[in-house]
Write an enzyme that holds these catalytic residues in place. Structure first.
Site, mmCIF file in Angstrom:
data_model
loop_
_atom_site.group_PDB
_atom_site.id
_atom_site.type_symbol
_atom_site.label_atom_id
_atom_site.label_comp_id
_atom_site.label_asym_id
_atom_site.label_seq_id
_atom_site.Cartn_x
_atom_site.Cartn_y
_atom_site.Cartn_z
ATOM 1 N N GLU A 1 0.787 -1.240 0.000
ATOM 2 C CA GLU A 1 0.000 0.000 0.000
ATOM 3 C C GLU A 1 0.816 1.285 0.000
ATOM 4 O O GLU A 1 0.271 2.356 0.271
ATOM 5 C CB GLU A 1 -1.013 -0.016 1.150
ATOM 6 N N GLY A 2 2.099 1.225 -0.324
ATOM 7 C CA GLY A 2 2.876 2.445 -0.399
ATOM 8 C C GLY A 2 2.448 3.355 -1.534
ATOM 9 O O GLY A 2 2.315 4.575 -1.374
#
Length: 846
Positions: free
Chosen positions: A451-452
């Site tokens: 989820e960066g």
């Protein structure tokens, strides 16, 4: 290990060579240093017994702190993570100092900031939980009375001064305290998550041993498949061999005990990179679960010096082709795993560490969890980036069971520092882990982080943080890590983040890449929203439930058993968790009558919601080619998104998964006033069958029925039948009627589905008059469940004995019976089991 006499027990790395024959021609060996450790608080006087591998929390639990998993004890042990700790071991160095010219001390895992001393000399300053550390110690090791000391600094206190000097802080929204995790190469979930406690550990968490060698040592072995057909598999064997002096060595490769190739090389002092071909004739292929046998070859590489075995490497490998296929299609760009030329719809879930104290996870526990996944027809797990690179046992078992692994690097929900020392540290971590795991046939994909990418563009970070933070992100996930893969595991795909479009669109693009969908749950949208998602690969979606009463009893006192009690809230880490479960529950169900019923209904609610999503994603294949729900397992007893609780008990969701991930699926979709009956097949061959449809009342009265011949094509989803809803319920009261679908095909178990016209709370509730009886006792008892009327959410429980059933949490049509098997942890008699059995349904819950 240290025995009573204080001597080392030496383990040969191979057989066929005498150990003590002087310093020339001796066999290589290792000795585990696992017994006799002590620990104390830094600066303290009292040394206590310690367990290695282990952690300071588990050591303290022996006499100093209460179990952090019980009640709300977690809060009372936060001081442990802010404290320094020292470990020491006294051991003798014989026979190593008398036998080996090269003696190495190896730590396979130090958590995390640790300075190591041997006989008073500083030999290592470690700063990464995910790396192995090897130090040459032959000049420091004594024949007797060696003292090895490991001094751990607090992972929190180590980082705080650096953070205070910075103009901005990197985001770490899941840290349940000081936001230090982005700066530390340590399992992020240790700092807390919305399903896990904050227990910031320290300790020697992986094996530690002495390794001795003289002339030669194999540092690495790799197998790269270059070509494959029915007649033969062509591989390249790559070796890293270190030698002390110029020497001629013979290398032999044995496959399933038979020598297939030999090579002789003249080696030069230092590391020698070697490569030579290997051919396996008439290869047997490795297949994912459900598509064939995951066949494994036993491969042994022997190195001989002057005719004597000097070192050996043994591994199991699988022969298969695997690609991540990304090609233009009518929906955008595909995202599909293709194994042995067959597109595979990925069925599975997300895996988190199975304990906050991972040294407690035994091979037996891994085996139970992974067999549970295999038995639920799963063929892929995603090792999520907020945990750990798993133990060798995990990957070995996935190889055996045909479970593909999507492997995240250990970064989750944060940005990263961009300084040279941090990047260098991560590079060494990545090289170590890639080399360690690349020979496993189960390994399908390397992924940069969790989820960066979506966080930067969609969580406000781009607006709040300097642009240099994004530059640091790109340097790591779009440059450094893919570079490591190209160099050390070039045959596998790398994907920068999950979710991701590879920066060509929104991270959750419906046209390409993979997606995380959280409109259901975080957005409080109805379950029906799943059917509006058309992503190419769904690698996260989920919904919470509570564990059932046998698990809740493990971490509570009777007075704690209220959803809003302080103890139950301590085991609900999502700030809106209970509120959301209750909100969704009251949309579809009445208010449960008591605490135990609330737990049970929460599991039915979770299972029904995820079923709706999973069936939709399978129905729209090949537009979508993966369904990995969040999450498979728990790291402690808690209300969470898991389908198997901390103690290994299957929740309703896991039983549902066994049905909605079955190779053949009937799935009903409502469109306007029509019902669309989909048939989905993962089989490699066509399936011919007879589809029967009934409209029924709760007492079994048939309204109407129909039959149709069905031909299901291999690896496809297709529409089998369209029904007019109004027509099929004509003359029936919708509050007490439903549709039943059944597909029968020769030689296969019938596949069935039920469809209800109204939410449960709007339907008539009657006592189904359920009974359960033991047909056969023994190690695998056989039970029969009977119902007079429609029974929904039938839950069979054997109080007092752990185990699972072949099926559970199922619906039963009126006047039916179902035979299920029980797999208990211990054998029970018919009389004992009969007393233990309980059966309930949703009708009992309100």
């Amino acid at each position: 290990m240290r025995n009573a006499a204080g001597l080392l027990t030496v383990v040969l790395l191979f057989s066929g060579c005498g150990l003590f024959q002087g310093k020339s021609g001796s066999g290589n060996a290792i000795s585990f240093l696992h017994e006799g450790w002590e620990f104390r608080q830094a600066g303290g006087d009292l040394w206590r017994p310690a367990e290695v591998p282990g952690s300071v929390h588990t050591d303290l639990m022996n006499s100093v702190i209460e179990d952090p998993f019980f009640r709300d004890n977690e809060a009372s042990v936060q001081w442990v993570g802010k404290t320094g700790w020292e470990y020491r071991l006294e051991f003798d160095g014989r026979p190593y100092v008398d036998t080996y010219n090269h003696i190495e001390l190896v730590f396979e895992g130090l958590d995390t900031y640790a300075r190591v001393f041997l006989n008073g000399e500083s030999i290592l300053d470690a700063d990464n939980m995910f790396r192995a550390w090897s130090i040459r110690v032959d000049s420091l090791l004594h024949p007797e009375a060696n003292v090895l000391t490991v001094s751990f600094r607090s992972p929190i206190m180590e980082v705080l001064p650096r953070m205070e000097s910075m103009e901005y802080q990197l985001p770490a929204s899941n840290d349940q305290g000081e936001k230090t995790s982005p700066y530390t190469r340590k399992a992020p979930y240790h700092f807390g998550w919305d399903w896990g406690p904050r227990l910031v550990t320290s300790g020697i968490w992986r094996p530690v041993f002495l390794r001795g060698w003289n002339d030669l040592i194999l540092r690495d072995t790799r197998f790269t498949q270059t070509a494959l057909n029915e007649k033969q598999a062509d591989l390249m064997v790559g070796l890293e061999a270190e030698v002390a002096a110029s020497i001629e060595a013979e290398f032999r490769v044995l496959v399933n005990g038979k020598t297939l190739t030999k090579r002789v090389f003249m080696l030069q002092p230092g590391i020698n990179d070697l490569e030579f071909p290997l051919v396996i004739h008439t290869p047997r292929l490795w297949w994912p679960n459900g598509l064939g046998e995951p066949y494994l070859y036993d491969v042994r590489v022997e190195v001989l010096l002057s005719g004597r075995i000097a070192d050996v490497s043994q591994q199991r490998i699988g022969i298969r082709t695997l690609e991540l296929r990304r090609e233009p299609d009518e929906w955008g760009e595909s995202f599909a795993f293709v194994v042995n030329g067959v597109p595979v719809f990925a069925k599975g879930g997300n895996w988190i560490p199975a304990d906050n104290f991972v040294s407690r996870v035994t091979r037996e526990r891994y085996e139970h969890l992974l067999k549970s996944c295999r038995d639920a027809h799963m063929n892929m797990l995603r090792v999520w980036g907020g945990g750990i690179y798993e133990h060798d046992d995990f990957y070995d078992l996935c190889d055996e069971m045909g479970i593909l692994i999507w492997q995240d690097f250990m970064f989750a929900c944060s940005m990263v520092p961009g300084d040279e020392s941090f990047l260098s540290n991560v590079e060494q971590e990545a090289v170590y882990q890639v080399k360690r795991l690349r020979n496993h046939p189960c390994l399908a994909l390397w992924c940069g982080n969790n989820e960066g990418e979506t966080a930067w563009f969609n969580w406000g970070w781009k607006e709040e943080l300097p642009a240099s933070v994004w530059d640091d992100y790109l340097a790591l996930f779009h440059d450094l890590l893919p570079g490591v893969i190209r160099e050390h595991d070039f045959s596998r795909a790398y994907w920068p983040s999950s979710p991701s479009s590879n920066l060509l669109d929104d991270a959750n693009s419906p046209r390409m890449g993979n997606a995380h969908y959280w409109g259901v749950w975080h957005g409080a949208l109805p379950f029906s929203e799943y059917e509006k998602q058309f992503h190419r690969f769904q690698s996260e979606y989920g919904f919470q439930s509570f564990p059932l009463m046998p698990t809740v009893e493990k971490y509570t006192w009777p007075g704690d058993r209220d959803i809003e009690s302080p103890v139950m809230l301590a085991h609900q880490k999502h700030p809106r968790g209970n509120e959301l479960i209750r909100e969704y529950m009251l949309r579809d169900f009445p208010k449960p009558r008591d605490f135990e019923s609330f737990l049970y209904v929460s599991q039915i609610l979770q299972a029904e919601g995820i079923r709706m999503g999973a069936e939709h994603f399978r129905r729209i294949m090949p537009g979508c080619m993966g369904s990995l729900y969040w999450q498979i397992n728990d790291c402690w007893p808690v209300a969470s998104w898991s389908s198997i609780d901390y103690y290994g008990r299957w929740k309703a969701l896991h039983y549902y998964a066994r049905r909605f991930y079955a190779p053949l699926l009937l799935s009903i979709e409502k469109r306007s006033d029509s019902l669309i009956v989909h048939g989905v097949s993962d089989r490699l061959e066509p399936v011919k069958g007879l589809l029967t449809v009934y409209s029924l009342t709760f007492d079994g009265t048939v309204g109407r029925s129909a039959e149709i011949d069905v031909d299901l094509m291999p690896g496809q989803s297709q529409v089998c039948l369209r029904l007019d809803e109004e027509e099929w319920f004509t003359g029936l009261e919708r509050t007490e009627s439903f549709l039943r679908f059944e597909l029968n095909s020769p030689g296969r178990e019938a596949v069935s589905a039920m469809w209800y016209p109204l939410p449960y709370r709007e339907m008539k509730r009657i006592d189904p008059e359920l009974t359960v009886e033991v047909l056969k006792a023994g190690s695998t008892p056989r039970l029969r469940v009977r119902t007079r009327y429609l029974a929904r959410g039938v839950y069979v429980q054997a109080s007092g004995v752990n185990g699972r059933f072949s099926d559970n949490f199922f619906d039963m049509p009126p006047g039916s019976e179902k035979v299920i098997h029980f797999f208990p942890a211990r054998t029970t008699s018919r009389k004992e089991l009969s007393k233990m059995l309980r059966v309930r349904s949703l009708a009992d819950a309100f």
